[in-house]
Design a protein around this motif. Structure first.
Motif, PDB file in Angstrom:
ATOM      1  N   PHE A  29       1.731  -0.674  -1.107  1.00 14.38           N
ATOM      2  CA  PHE A  29       1.975  -1.513  -2.276  1.00 14.38           C
ATOM      3  C   PHE A  29       1.662  -0.732  -3.550  1.00 14.38           C
ATOM      4  O   PHE A  29       0.682   0.021  -3.598  1.00 14.38           O
ATOM      5  N   GLY A  30       2.476  -0.942  -4.567  1.00 17.20           N
ATOM      6  CA  GLY A  30       2.187  -0.357  -5.867  1.00 17.20           C
ATOM      7  C   GLY A  30       1.257  -1.262  -6.648  1.00 17.20           C
ATOM      8  O   GLY A  30       1.577  -2.427  -6.882  1.00 17.20           O
ATOM      9  N   GLU A  31       0.090  -0.745  -7.027  1.00 15.33           N
ATOM     10  CA  GLU A  31      -0.868  -1.512  -7.821  1.00 15.33           C
ATOM     11  C   GLU A  31      -0.650  -1.169  -9.290  1.00 15.33           C
ATOM     12  O   GLU A  31      -0.929  -0.052  -9.730  1.00 15.33           O
ATOM     13  N   ARG A  32      -0.129  -2.121 -10.051  1.00 19.31           N
ATOM     14  CA  ARG A  32       0.306  -1.861 -11.418  1.00 19.31           C
ATOM     15  C   ARG A  32      -0.863  -1.637 -12.377  1.00 19.31           C
ATOM     16  O   ARG A  32      -1.702  -2.517 -12.545  1.00 19.31           O
ATOM     17  N   ARG A  33      -0.898  -0.456 -13.015  1.00 14.38           N
ATOM     18  CA  ARG A  33      -1.911  -0.153 -14.025  1.00 14.38           C
ATOM     19  C   ARG A  33      -1.437  -0.670 -15.383  1.00 14.38           C
ATOM     20  O   ARG A  33      -0.258  -0.579 -15.717  1.00 14.38           O
ATOM     21  N   ASN A  34      -2.360  -1.198 -16.167  1.00 13.99           N
ATOM     22  CA  ASN A  34      -2.021  -1.659 -17.526  1.00 13.99           C
ATOM     23  C   ASN A  34      -0.766  -2.530 -17.507  1.00 13.99           C
ATOM     24  O   ASN A  34       0.206  -2.266 -18.215  1.00 13.99           O
TER      25      ASN A  34
END
Length: 310
Positions: free
Chosen positions: A117-122
């Motif tokens: 999973f891509g963990e969205r930064r900012n």
């Protein structure tokens, strides 16, 4: 990794179709086996026309078009079923996660994971959306005791075979189903940006409904709460019978009645899910595609095209 399918859900994303295609091709040009699979979820704008033109001009582009708007779960079920490559990455047409970040997911998957999973930064979504998402995940884990992978989002790469196994279970959410089946998963940070065009198709009502599907689809805690309410109601009724009539008793009876109605509504929610799942209605119907489609997924399996004439 011998090949990759990029699954792109589309619902009235006409302004983004060519942009998404251009950026995906540029970012993934190093791949020898690349498929870009657009799934049109019953768009009413020119999304399908734009997708058709792309498929005619680029042999890497394929598409499925639903008979109506069936929702993101149906899009995933169809996309994973008809993906031609052993790995599939889900990438929204709004491109809020830059396509270059797909390589970040693939590099992590190469360490031996089935799902990354891509963990969205900012995160660049509106504050209400971010708070709602954080609150949903917190409630799922802490209140309803649902195993939710931390940082999980719809930007993810999955072994296509694993994704098919999960979606064929017809569970209401994909994310908590990943640990449920025992798939190896992790999250990795990815960048996030503003939408390049259009606006989000998810509205508050749909998000709330989707949240209920998560809570009631993966947790029995609400039902256990009903048992507690029933026990409390029985005990209170016994006390009222002993005390007799009076203002305090009338107020208590009103509270018990309210709790009983809430409990009945909650049980009804579970029964609704049970009867709906028993009917096993198709998740979607395909009206048009440029890939071979199984007859059971077509609204008109006979593919009749002409009307009898005199």
């Amino acid at each position: 990794m011998t090949g990759l399918t990029v699954l792109v859900p589309c619902f009235n994303e006409g302004a983004q179709v060519e942009v998404a295609h251009r950026e995906l091709v540029a970012a993934l040009s190093e791949l020898d086996e690349l498929e870009i699979l657009f799934v049109d979820d019953g768009s009413t704008d020119d999304s399908l026309d734009r997708i058709r033109r792309l498929s005619e001009a680029d042999q890497r582009v394929h598409y499925l078009s639903f008979t109506r708007n069936f929702g993101i779960d149906a899009v995933m079920a169809a996309g994973f079923r008809y993906a031609s490559q052993p790995w599939t990455v889900q990438c929204d047409a709004d491109l809020q996660v830059p396509p270059e970040e797909i390589w970040t997911l693939l590099a992590k998957a190469a360490e031996g994971y089935d799902v990354v999973f891509g963990e969205r930064r900012n995160r660049r979504d509106p504050l209400v959306r971010r708070l709602g998402s954080a609150g949903l995940h917190w409630a799922a884990r802490r209140v309803f005791r649902i195993d939710m992978p931390r940082g999980a989002s719809t930007f993810r790469v999955v072994r296509t075979g694993v994704a098919r196994t999960i979606t064929e279970l017809r569970l209401p959410w994909f994310i908590p189903a990943v640990p449920l089946v025992g798939a190896r998963y992790t999250s990795t940070p990815v960048s996030h940006r503003e939408r390049t065009a259009g606006r989000s198709k998810l509205r508050l009502g749909r998000l709330a409904g989707h949240s209920f599907e998560l809570f009631f689809g993966f947790s029995l805690r609400p039902l256990n709460a009903v048992y507690a309410v029933a026990a409390l109601g029985a005990a209170t009724a016994l006390v009222l019978a002993v005390l007799g009539e009076g203002p305090l008793v009338d107020g208590a009876q009103l509270v018990v009645s309210g709790l009983t109605l809430a409990a009945l509504a909650l049980v009804g929610r579970y029964l609704h899910r049970l009867t709906r799942d028993t009917r096993r209605l198709p998740a979607y119907y395909v009206r048009e595609a440029d890939v071979p489609v199984r007859p059971e997924d077509l609204l008109d399996a006979a593919r009749t095209s002409e009307v009898p004439a005199r």
